[in-house]
Design an enzyme around this catalytic site. Structure first.
Site, PDB file in Angstrom:
ATOM      1  CG  HIS A 132      41.559 -23.570  28.124  1.00 23.04           C
ATOM      2  ND1 HIS A 132      40.273 -22.964  27.947  1.00 23.04           N
ATOM      3  CD2 HIS A 132      41.953 -23.787  26.812  1.00 23.04           C
ATOM      4  CE1 HIS A 132      39.922 -23.418  26.865  1.00 23.04           C
ATOM      5  NE2 HIS A 132      40.742 -24.003  26.111  1.00 23.04           N
ATOM      6  CG  HIS A 146      38.809 -24.104  21.080  1.00 23.47           C
ATOM      7  ND1 HIS A 146      37.615 -24.081  22.168  1.00 23.47           N
ATOM      8  CD2 HIS A 146      39.917 -23.987  21.702  1.00 23.47           C
ATOM      9  CE1 HIS A 146      38.437 -24.211  23.190  1.00 23.47           C
ATOM     10  NE2 HIS A 146      39.603 -24.035  22.967  1.00 23.47           N
ATOM     11  NE  ARG A 178      43.656 -16.373  30.204  1.00 17.99           N
ATOM     12  CZ  ARG A 178      42.674 -16.481  29.366  1.00 17.99           C
ATOM     13  NH1 ARG A 178      41.944 -15.237  28.817  1.00 17.99           N
ATOM     14  NH2 ARG A 178      42.592 -17.337  28.242  1.00 17.99           N
ATOM     15  CG  HIS A 228      46.842 -25.711  26.784  1.00 19.18           C
ATOM     16  ND1 HIS A 228      47.247 -26.345  25.811  1.00 19.18           N
ATOM     17  CD2 HIS A 228      45.720 -25.181  26.732  1.00 19.18           C
ATOM     18  CE1 HIS A 228      46.195 -25.966  24.866  1.00 19.18           C
ATOM     19  NE2 HIS A 228      45.392 -25.072  25.281  1.00 19.18           N
ATOM     20  CD  GLN A 286      40.544 -21.390  18.714  1.00 18.47           C
ATOM     21  OE1 GLN A 286      41.388 -21.909  18.711  1.00 18.47           O
ATOM     22  NE2 GLN A 286      40.000 -20.895  19.891  1.00 18.47           N
ATOM     23  CG  ASP A 312      43.689 -25.957  21.488  1.00 17.80           C
ATOM     24  OD1 ASP A 312      42.651 -25.321  21.412  1.00 17.80           O
ATOM     25  OD2 ASP A 312      44.742 -25.666  22.047  1.00 17.80           O
TER      26      ASP A 312
END
Length: 336
Positions: free
Chosen positions: A163, A16, A139, A200, A19, A251
């Protein structure tokens, strides 16, 4: 001894890039508080900022020995195109892992439907950019989204990344909604298989790991980020004992160093067993190269070049360079 040594480039299977702006940020007591700050950063990005800032991140990756990046992108379609342009300018190979986001997060992350999402993905794919249809997480994607994307990825032979099991709360919420743990839900909805990679799997239980092994699904581990966010220890031994393929990613880009990622995987295994050389050098290097390329659907990719005159390799024989790289060097040993 030759001045440099060329090796297969490392493959960053999960990034990402935006980030990177949070590197050094110490605020937030846990993952969820950190996530609030991450969302704030994400909310202020424009296509122009993505274009300008990602170039620097991708150049840092190249200098660190990564020659391919899987950019797991969920900032919007114009920003996705900017990420592709930034990779081209930096000179790194990119696979755009465009994330499907049906709910939660920020409005800019979300698509109206699976059909809307797939339309966006195809609009990028038709330009010749390598892509992957990727539900962000259980999610972010309802069951029907997972089913449709799982079917599409398998039919199109495209890499699917998702994820799962990064945080205990995520597992609790999935059980409350579906009566299943995240990887169990992914198995039921067709999101596992040789083309799939779970990112993960930190808190996966034995049954979930068995599902990964039985389906041939890979796992992408990101130990520098998982440590920084307090996720927990990657289940390295459990994965390797089951023969589950492993790849690595930077990540959140708190660190951009494939050698550090690989060293930490072996370090976790050593601390868990009280032994040394648990995984093996050849296997570790494969995690960083061949397995990452396979996870992204890449067959050929550029090499990386090691500076054999670097101070970290002083007095090291050429035959011992691979071991010295993984266990004694940082990313500045590569010729940028």
């Amino acid at each position: 001894m030759a001045e440099t040594l060329r090796l297969p480039g490392f493959v960053n299977a999960h990034s990402h890039a935006f980030q990177r702006a949070l590197r050094g940020a110490s605020e937030g007591r846990d993952f969820w508080e950190w996530r609030s700050g991450m969302l704030e950063v994400a909310g202020g990005l424009t296509p122009e900022r993505v274009r300008a800032e990602y170039v620097h991140v991708y150049r840092e990756m190249l200098a660190a020995g990564y020659t391919v990046v899987g950019e797991f992108h969920y900032l919007g379609l114009p920003e996705a195109r900017s990420a592709v342009e930034a990779a081209a300018e930096a000179g790194i190979e990119i696979v755009l892992l465009l994330a499907a986001y049906g709910r939660g997060g920020l409005a800019r992350f979300r698509q109206e439907s699976p059909a809307d999402y797939l339309s966006q993905l195809e609009s990028v794919r038709e330009t010749g950019v390598r892509v992957g249809p990727d539900p962000h997480s259980v999610r972010a994607c309802p069951r029907e989204w997972l089913e449709e994307l799982g079917t599409y990825a398998a039919a199109e032979s495209l890499p699917l990344h998702v994820h799962a099991d990064e945080q205990p709360r995520e597992i609790e919420e999935c059980i409350a909604e579906h009566g299943l743990r995240p990887i169990e839900l992914l198995a039921e909805t067709g999101c596992l298989g040789p083309h799939a990679t779970v990112v993960h799997a930190t808190h996966a239980d034995a049954h979930e790991l068995d599902l990964l092994a039985e389906s041939g699904t890979r796992v992408c581990l990101c130990p520098t980020t998982e440590a920084n966010l307090g996720d927990g220890f990657a289940p390295v031994l459990e994965l390797t004992e089951r023969g589950i393929g492993i790849c690595i990613g930077s990540d959140s880009n708190v660190r951009i160093d494939p050698l550090e990622e690989l060293r930490e995987l072996e370090g976790i295994a050593r601390r868990q067993t009280g032994r040394r050389s648990v995984i093996g050098l050849t296997t570790l290097l494969s995690f960083g190269t061949d397995d990452g390329a396979a996870a992204l659907g890449v067959e050929r990719w550029p090499e990386a070049e090691v500076d054999l005159g670097h101070r970290s390799l002083a007095e090291v024989s050429e035959e011992d360079v691979p071991a010295a790289l993984v266990f004694g060097c940082a990313a500045d040993v590569f010729v940028g």
